[in-house]
Design an enzyme around this catalytic site. Structure first.
Site, PDB file in Angstrom:
ATOM      1  N   GLY A  43       1.086  -1.254  -0.507  1.00  0.00           N
ATOM      2  CA  GLY A  43       0.197   0.597   0.000  1.00  0.00           C
ATOM      3  C   GLY A  43       0.710   0.651  -0.237  1.00  0.00           C
ATOM      4  N   ASP A  44       1.916   1.176   1.017  1.00  0.00           N
ATOM      5  CA  ASP A  44       2.547   2.327   0.707  1.00  0.00           C
ATOM      6  C   ASP A  44       3.365   2.667  -1.086  1.00  0.00           C
ATOM      7  OD1 ASP A  44       2.299   2.394   3.328  1.00  0.00           O
ATOM      8  OD2 ASP A  44       4.557   1.480   4.109  1.00  0.00           O
ATOM      9  N   ALA A  45       4.019   2.543  -1.585  1.00  0.00           N
ATOM     10  CA  ALA A  45       4.616   2.396  -2.924  1.00  0.00           C
ATOM     11  C   ALA A  45       3.828   1.854  -3.811  1.00  0.00           C
ATOM     12  CB  ALA A  45       5.598   0.766  -2.959  1.00  0.00           C
ATOM     13  N   GLY A  97       2.054   5.646  -3.002  1.00  0.00           N
ATOM     14  CA  GLY A  97       2.778   6.677  -3.810  1.00  0.00           C
ATOM     15  C   GLY A  97       2.968   6.462  -5.180  1.00  0.00           C
TER      16      GLY A  97
END
Length: 180
Positions: free
Chosen positions: A153-155, A158
């Site tokens: 989810g972070d990558a 982003g």
């Protein structure tokens, strides 16, 4: 997102609170580690924050808030990954940012968005992994859900956020309206 923008040549200034340091710095608080500023040299921190400038501000104090507003008045993009109510409580809500800098592209990257049932939940990549249902498709059929332990989810968030602000920058009419 910030790293991608910085890698593409943007002048990224990361505002960090000393009370809540970037977790890539680690949690070593031994005197030698602090005195030698080893938290600035940790390889993981340097990789994740490459090409960025950084500043530490206490946004709960008038001086910190004033400096943040001066930076935002000259910025093209402001990105927040706080939960949805943090910036408004600090006096940096969208209405304030819009007044400071009408050309500013504002991206809020709260975990569950501004209008969802879970808008007030704070989360990290592993929380989003659970919320997305990804663990239910990892592992063996018939076995319980399995965490990947990779914060997809972070990558993914982003990269999508980066694409969105770049589109907003190159299409000026997007700057004159907002979607909530």
């Amino acid at each position: 997102m910030y790293r991608t923008l910085a890698d593409l040549g943007a002048d990224v200034i990361k505002i960090e609170a000393i009370q809540y340091p970037d977790w890539w710095r680690g949690v070593d608080r031994r005197p030698a580690y602090v005195e030698e500023q080893m938290y600035e040299m940790k390889p993981e921190f340097c990789v994740m924050n490459r090409n960025k400038r950084g500043i530490t501000l206490d946004l709960t104090r008038p001086q910190g808030l004033s400096l943040a507003k001066r930076l935002l008045a000259g910025a093209d993009i402001a990105v927040s990954n706080y939960s949805v109510d943090v910036l408004p409580k600090l006096g940096l809500g969208y209405d304030v940012l819009r007044t400071l800098n009408p050309r500013l592209v504002v991206m809020s990257m709260s975990a569950f968005g501004t209008n969802s049932l879970y808008r007030n939940c704070r989360a990290y990549g592993s929380t989003l992994e659970q919320g997305s249902g990804l663990p239910s498709v990892i592992g063996n059929p018939g076995d319980p859900p399995v965490m990947s332990h990779i914060a997809f989810g972070d990558a993914v968030g982003g990269l999508n956020g980066c694409a969105a602000v770049l589109v907003a920058l190159i299409r000026p009419h997007h700057r004159t309206r907002t979607v909530h």
